[in-house]
Design an enzyme around this catalytic site. Structure first.
Site, PDB file in Angstrom:
ATOM      1  N   TYR A 170       0.838  -1.210   0.000  1.00  0.00           N
ATOM      2  CA  TYR A 170       0.000   0.000   0.000  1.00  0.00           C
ATOM      3  C   TYR A 170       0.873   1.261   0.000  1.00  0.00           C
ATOM      4  CZ  TYR A 170      -3.722   3.094   1.841  1.00  0.00           C
ATOM      5  OH  TYR A 170      -4.624   4.106   2.050  1.00  0.00           O
ATOM      6  N   LYS A 199       0.895   4.170  -2.817  1.00  0.00           N
ATOM      7  CA  LYS A 199       0.509   5.547  -2.476  1.00  0.00           C
ATOM      8  C   LYS A 199       1.637   6.539  -2.755  1.00  0.00           C
ATOM      9  CE  LYS A 199      -3.767   5.116  -1.111  1.00  0.00           C
ATOM     10  NZ  LYS A 199      -4.823   5.539  -2.070  1.00  0.00           N
TER      11      LYS A 199
HETATM   12  N1  LIG Z   1      -9.697   6.256   5.567  1.00  0.00           N
HETATM   13  C1  LIG Z   1      -8.470   6.744   5.732  1.00  0.00           C
HETATM   14  O1  LIG Z   1      -8.080   7.197   6.818  1.00  0.00           O
HETATM   15  C2  LIG Z   1      -7.524   6.776   4.572  1.00  0.00           C
HETATM   16  C3  LIG Z   1      -6.196   7.152   4.807  1.00  0.00           C
HETATM   17  C4  LIG Z   1      -5.322   7.264   3.750  1.00  0.00           C
HETATM   18  C5  LIG Z   1      -5.784   6.981   2.478  1.00  0.00           C
HETATM   19  N2  LIG Z   1      -7.073   6.581   2.277  1.00  0.00           N
HETATM   20  C6  LIG Z   1      -7.488   6.307   0.915  1.00  0.00           C
HETATM   21  O2  LIG Z   1      -8.744   6.915   0.658  1.00  0.00           O
HETATM   22  C7  LIG Z   1      -9.446   6.177  -0.346  1.00  0.00           C
HETATM   23  C8  LIG Z   1     -10.834   5.851   0.121  1.00  0.00           C
HETATM   24  O3  LIG Z   1     -10.759   4.928   1.193  1.00  0.00           O
HETATM   25  P1  LIG Z   1     -11.892   4.743   2.316  1.00  0.00           P
HETATM   26  O4  LIG Z   1     -11.187   4.872   3.614  1.00  0.00           O
HETATM   27  O5  LIG Z   1     -13.055   5.609   2.031  1.00  0.00           O
HETATM   28  O6  LIG Z   1     -12.230   3.191   2.121  1.00  0.00           O
HETATM   29  P2  LIG Z   1     -13.494   2.424   1.509  1.00  0.00           P
HETATM   30  O7  LIG Z   1     -13.121   0.986   1.506  1.00  0.00           O
HETATM   31  O8  LIG Z   1     -14.725   2.837   2.211  1.00  0.00           O
HETATM   32  O9  LIG Z   1     -13.587   2.987   0.018  1.00  0.00           O
HETATM   33  C9  LIG Z   1     -12.926   2.458  -1.082  1.00  0.00           C
HETATM   34  C10 LIG Z   1     -13.938   2.202  -2.183  1.00  0.00           C
HETATM   35  O10 LIG Z   1     -13.236   1.832  -3.382  1.00  0.00           O
HETATM   36  C11 LIG Z   1     -14.010   0.837  -4.032  1.00  0.00           C
HETATM   37  N3  LIG Z   1     -13.148   0.066  -4.944  1.00  0.00           N
HETATM   38  C12 LIG Z   1     -12.208  -0.859  -4.596  1.00  0.00           C
HETATM   39  N4  LIG Z   1     -11.636  -1.365  -5.702  1.00  0.00           N
HETATM   40  C13 LIG Z   1     -12.190  -0.717  -6.765  1.00  0.00           C
HETATM   41  C14 LIG Z   1     -11.983  -0.781  -8.168  1.00  0.00           C
HETATM   42  N5  LIG Z   1     -11.088  -1.621  -8.697  1.00  0.00           N
HETATM   43  N6  LIG Z   1     -12.711   0.032  -8.974  1.00  0.00           N
HETATM   44  C15 LIG Z   1     -13.633   0.884  -8.449  1.00  0.00           C
HETATM   45  N7  LIG Z   1     -13.874   0.967  -7.123  1.00  0.00           N
HETATM   46  C16 LIG Z   1     -13.169   0.184  -6.296  1.00  0.00           C
HETATM   47  C17 LIG Z   1     -14.583  -0.006  -2.904  1.00  0.00           C
HETATM   48  O11 LIG Z   1     -15.731  -0.751  -3.322  1.00  0.00           O
HETATM   49  C18 LIG Z   1     -14.895   1.052  -1.851  1.00  0.00           C
HETATM   50  O12 LIG Z   1     -16.236   1.509  -1.923  1.00  0.00           O
HETATM   51  C19 LIG Z   1      -8.554   4.957  -0.643  1.00  0.00           C
HETATM   52  O13 LIG Z   1      -7.744   5.220  -1.768  1.00  0.00           O
HETATM   53  C20 LIG Z   1      -7.712   4.843   0.595  1.00  0.00           C
HETATM   54  O14 LIG Z   1      -6.507   4.148   0.364  1.00  0.00           O
HETATM   55  C21 LIG Z   1      -7.951   6.467   3.292  1.00  0.00           C
END
Ligand SMILES: NC(=O)c1ccc[n+]([C@@H]2O[C@H](COP(=O)([O-])OP(=O)(O)OC[C@H]3O[C@@H](n4cnc5c(N)ncnc54)[C@H](O)[C@@H]3O)[C@@H](O)[C@H]2O)c1
Length: 306
Positions: A167, A171
């Site tokens: 990851y 990123k």
């Molecule tokens: N939540 C945090 O604190 C955090 C921190 C750093 C980065 N992020 C990043 O933020 C983004 C959103 O994450 P989140 O926390 O809302 O998680 P989440 O799991 O709720 O959202 C991710 C979404 O992406 C969708 N997805 C996965 N593979 C896919 C694909 N191949 N095509 C289309 N859609 C797809 C999933 O169905 C899901 O709804 C991600 O990129 C995550 O790495 C989140």
């Protein structure tokens, strides 16, 4: 002066917008008048079990609030899917101004235990997905002479995180990609910025402890909407956002030590304090910028210098 960000007439794609941060971004963009393609493959946190219809529910929410949206369930990691996501915007709304690359999965493992499948799956959705969707959107934006990209990096990529070797690699790649797209998009009116969010979602529900209650995804989306607007002319920048704190993250270097003549490994050891010093941080806008700085330091004039 009071700013009012208005996205009326703009069309946005938000990937992975069926839940978590993406859903919040989609709702926030629609609330400012953008038409939104709500993309989500509908998978579990690790990318398995595709087919849930999360995107449809977000479209219903946007429409209930008076906005316009369309659902798309293609995978960002597939070049055909990426093109279909962009086509959904153009076919339904006639243009594409904004892409928020947000889709993501988690397959956490220390490098010691990392399976090749888990490396490939994470790189495919985050890094390949971000590049493929951007690549599909670029011709439309170039034709329009306007575009706004926001890509989702992470603290894990910018600062490292134990147990997230796949990851973190993906990123960090996204942050570098965003800066390159910023340079390539500049003359076409296209900006590209990255965020490192912190929010309570299904991805982080077990990780945040007592912070969780303060990390509403809705606190990240205002930065995303700003970066997606005409009001924002910044490009090639990265911001951390979570819990109501918004801050720029930079990649820079210090004044360093300028050696003269031959250098031995012992010289490096002896000058380590100067080499590591970052009081006078330089944040180059591009590799060219760094090369120009080095040339100046070395007293070399490059072609084009007056
Ligand atoms: N939540 C945090 O604190 C955090 C921190 C750093 C980065 N992020 C990043 O933020 C983004 C959103 O994450 P989140 O926390 O809302 O998680 P989440 O799991 O709720 O959202 C991710 C979404 O992406 C969708 N997805 C996965 N593979 C896919 C694909 N191949 N095509 C289309 N859609 C797809 C999933 O169905 C899901 O709804 C991600 O990129 C995550 O790495 C989140």
């Amino acid at each position: 002066m009071t700013t009012t960000i208005d996205l009326a007439g703009r069309v946005a794609v938000v990937t992975g917008a069926g839940g978590g941060l993406g859903r919040s971004h989609a709702l926030a963009l629609a609330a400012r008048g953008a038409d939104v393609v709500v993309n989500d493959l509908g998978v579990a946190r690790d990318g398995s079990e595709a087919g849930q219809r999360a995107a449809d529910a977000v479209v219903v929410e946007i429409e209930a609030a008076g906005g316009r949206a369309v659902a798309n369930r293609d995978s960002v990691a597939d070049p055909v899917g990426a093109r279909a996501i962009v086509a959904a915007a153009v076919e339904r709304f006639g243009r594409l101004d904004i892409v928020v690359n947000n889709a993501g999965i988690l397959r956490d493992a220390t490098l010691h235990k990392l399976a090749v499948d888990d490396l490939d799956a994470v790189l495919a959705v985050h890094l390949r997905g971000t590049v493929l969707v951007s690549r599909a959107a670029l011709p439309v934006m170039r034709e329009q002479g306007y575009g706004r990209f926001v890509h989702t990096a992470s603290a894990a990529g910018l600062f490292g995180n134990f147990g997230q070797s796949n990851y973190g690699a993906a990123k960090a790649g996204i942050a570098g990609f965003s800066r390159t797209l910023a340079l390539e998009g500049a003359k076409h009116g296209i900006t590209s910025n990255a965020i490192a969010p912190m929010a309570q979602t299904r991805m982080t529900e077990e990780l945040l402890g007592p912070l969780a209650g303060r990390l509403d995804p809705e606190l990240v989306s205002p930065l995303v909407v700003f970066l997606c607007s005409d009001t924002c002319e910044l490009t090639g920048e990265t911001f951390t956002a979570g819990g109501g704190r918004y801050a720029r993250v930079v990649t820079g270097f210090g004044a360093g030590w300028l050696a003269e003549g031959k250098v031995t490994p012992d010289d490096i050891a002896d000058h380590l304090a100067d080499i590591r010093e970052i009081d006078d941080l330089v944040v180059p806008a591009s590799t060219t910028d760094e090369i120009l700085g080095l040339a100046e330091r070395l007293g070399i004039s490059l072609p084009g210098d007056s």
